[in-house]
Design an enzyme around this catalytic site. Sequence first.
Site, PDB file in Angstrom:
ATOM      1  N   CYS A  75      50.716  72.204 -17.613  1.00 34.48           N
ATOM      2  CA  CYS A  75      51.151  71.335 -16.520  1.00 34.48           C
ATOM      3  C   CYS A  75      50.798  72.006 -15.191  1.00 34.48           C
ATOM      4  O   CYS A  75      51.138  73.175 -14.972  1.00 34.48           O
ATOM      5  CB  CYS A  75      52.654  71.125 -16.641  1.00 34.48           C
ATOM      6  SG  CYS A  75      53.455  70.535 -15.156  1.00 34.48           S
ATOM      7  N   GLU A  76      50.123  71.277 -14.341  1.00 39.23           N
ATOM      8  CA  GLU A  76      49.716  71.856 -13.055  1.00 39.23           C
ATOM      9  C   GLU A  76      50.881  72.050 -12.100  1.00 39.23           C
ATOM     10  O   GLU A  76      50.757  72.749 -11.097  1.00 39.23           O
ATOM     11  CB  GLU A  76      48.633  71.007 -12.399  1.00 39.23           C
ATOM     12  CG  GLU A  76      49.067  69.647 -11.945  1.00 39.23           C
ATOM     13  CD  GLU A  76      47.915  68.816 -11.401  1.00 39.23           C
ATOM     14  OE1 GLU A  76      48.174  68.023 -10.478  1.00 39.23           O
ATOM     15  OE2 GLU A  76      46.777  68.937 -11.884  1.00 39.23           O
ATOM     16  N   HIS A  77      52.039  71.472 -12.396  1.00 38.92           N
ATOM     17  CA  HIS A  77      53.189  71.621 -11.507  1.00 38.92           C
ATOM     18  C   HIS A  77      53.990  72.889 -11.778  1.00 38.92           C
ATOM     19  O   HIS A  77      54.532  73.483 -10.854  1.00 38.92           O
ATOM     20  CB  HIS A  77      54.110  70.405 -11.630  1.00 38.92           C
ATOM     21  CG  HIS A  77      53.443  69.133 -11.235  1.00 38.92           C
ATOM     22  ND1 HIS A  77      53.621  67.953 -11.919  1.00 38.92           N
ATOM     23  CD2 HIS A  77      52.565  68.861 -10.242  1.00 38.92           C
ATOM     24  CE1 HIS A  77      52.901  67.003 -11.363  1.00 38.92           C
ATOM     25  NE2 HIS A  77      52.248  67.531 -10.340  1.00 38.92           N
ATOM     26  N   HIS A  78      54.093  73.283 -13.053  1.00 37.19           N
ATOM     27  CA  HIS A  78      54.931  74.431 -13.409  1.00 37.19           C
ATOM     28  C   HIS A  78      54.189  75.502 -14.210  1.00 37.19           C
ATOM     29  O   HIS A  78      54.771  76.518 -14.556  1.00 37.19           O
ATOM     30  CB  HIS A  78      56.143  73.965 -14.220  1.00 37.19           C
ATOM     31  CG  HIS A  78      56.974  72.954 -13.510  1.00 37.19           C
ATOM     32  ND1 HIS A  78      56.909  71.602 -13.790  1.00 37.19           N
ATOM     33  CD2 HIS A  78      57.867  73.086 -12.496  1.00 37.19           C
ATOM     34  CE1 HIS A  78      57.727  70.946 -12.994  1.00 37.19           C
ATOM     35  NE2 HIS A  78      58.315  71.816 -12.197  1.00 37.19           N
ATOM     36  N   GLN A 116      49.258  64.820 -17.550  1.00 36.67           N
ATOM     37  CA  GLN A 116      48.831  64.041 -18.711  1.00 36.67           C
ATOM     38  C   GLN A 116      48.128  62.755 -18.317  1.00 36.67           C
ATOM     39  O   GLN A 116      47.159  62.343 -18.963  1.00 36.67           O
ATOM     40  CB  GLN A 116      50.049  63.748 -19.595  1.00 36.67           C
ATOM     41  CG  GLN A 116      49.702  63.042 -20.877  1.00 36.67           C
ATOM     42  CD  GLN A 116      50.902  62.880 -21.780  1.00 36.67           C
ATOM     43  OE1 GLN A 116      51.806  63.705 -21.782  1.00 36.67           O
ATOM     44  NE2 GLN A 116      50.929  61.807 -22.549  1.00 36.67           N
ATOM     45  N   HIS A 144      56.403  68.047 -23.251  1.00 34.13           N
ATOM     46  CA  HIS A 144      56.199  68.880 -22.065  1.00 34.13           C
ATOM     47  C   HIS A 144      57.274  69.955 -21.973  1.00 34.13           C
ATOM     48  O   HIS A 144      58.461  69.644 -21.881  1.00 34.13           O
ATOM     49  CB  HIS A 144      56.236  68.007 -20.804  1.00 34.13           C
ATOM     50  CG  HIS A 144      55.056  67.090 -20.710  1.00 34.13           C
ATOM     51  ND1 HIS A 144      54.072  67.276 -19.777  1.00 34.13           N
ATOM     52  CD2 HIS A 144      54.694  66.003 -21.435  1.00 34.13           C
ATOM     53  CE1 HIS A 144      53.148  66.330 -19.924  1.00 34.13           C
ATOM     54  NE2 HIS A 144      53.507  65.553 -20.929  1.00 34.13           N
ATOM     55  N   CYS A 146      57.872  71.792 -19.521  1.00 34.85           N
ATOM     56  CA  CYS A 146      58.549  71.760 -18.219  1.00 34.85           C
ATOM     57  C   CYS A 146      59.752  70.828 -18.260  1.00 34.85           C
ATOM     58  O   CYS A 146      60.671  70.962 -17.460  1.00 34.85           O
ATOM     59  CB  CYS A 146      57.587  71.367 -17.102  1.00 34.85           C
ATOM     60  SG  CYS A 146      56.771  69.786 -17.330  1.00 34.85           S
TER      61      CYS A 146
END
Length: 186
Positions: A75-78, A116, A144, A146
């Site tokens: 995940c590019e956020h976490h 995703q 996920h 995250c």
Amino acid sequence: MTPSLSGHYREILKGLGEDPDREGLLDTPERAAKAMQYLCHGYGQSVEDVVDGALAASDTDEMVIVPGIELYSLCEHHLLPFIGKAHVAYIPTGRVLEPSKVARLVDMFARRLQIQENLTRQIADAIEQVTAAAGVAVVIEARHMCMMMRGVEKQNSTMNTSVMLGAFRESSNTRQEFLQLIGRST
């Protein structure tokens, strides 16, 4: 190995209050850097390199499905993993792609920092580009970390995304056939 990447991991350990010089962590910055480079090796690949001419002439105009392709992404956020399956289908117009190349395309895009929704679109667009298919469908179902390890901590949740192009978007019968067939494979 990028020395600065391992140096950044060393600083992360310090920022967490750890001692990167203690016995158990001595090699961790280098191992973490190598792991991250492997997990993100899709950046060093292109659609052309992955496909490598693995198209064959074919008269079939019936749906080709490659279901249940395992995928692992971050995940590019976490920077936490999401893990799932991709189901890919296309309707050929004179050329078919080796099934292993479909799986390799999934892996190439999954091995980049992602969300995703974008991953699903990138796979569909690449299959359409390579095959010039009359239609392409991609469904991804993933769990996920995250969402499971932090935040709402929902252990049994999954996320489903789909992209339907061409005949799969235009024809509810074609779309329904695909969804029924992948339902049998899961």
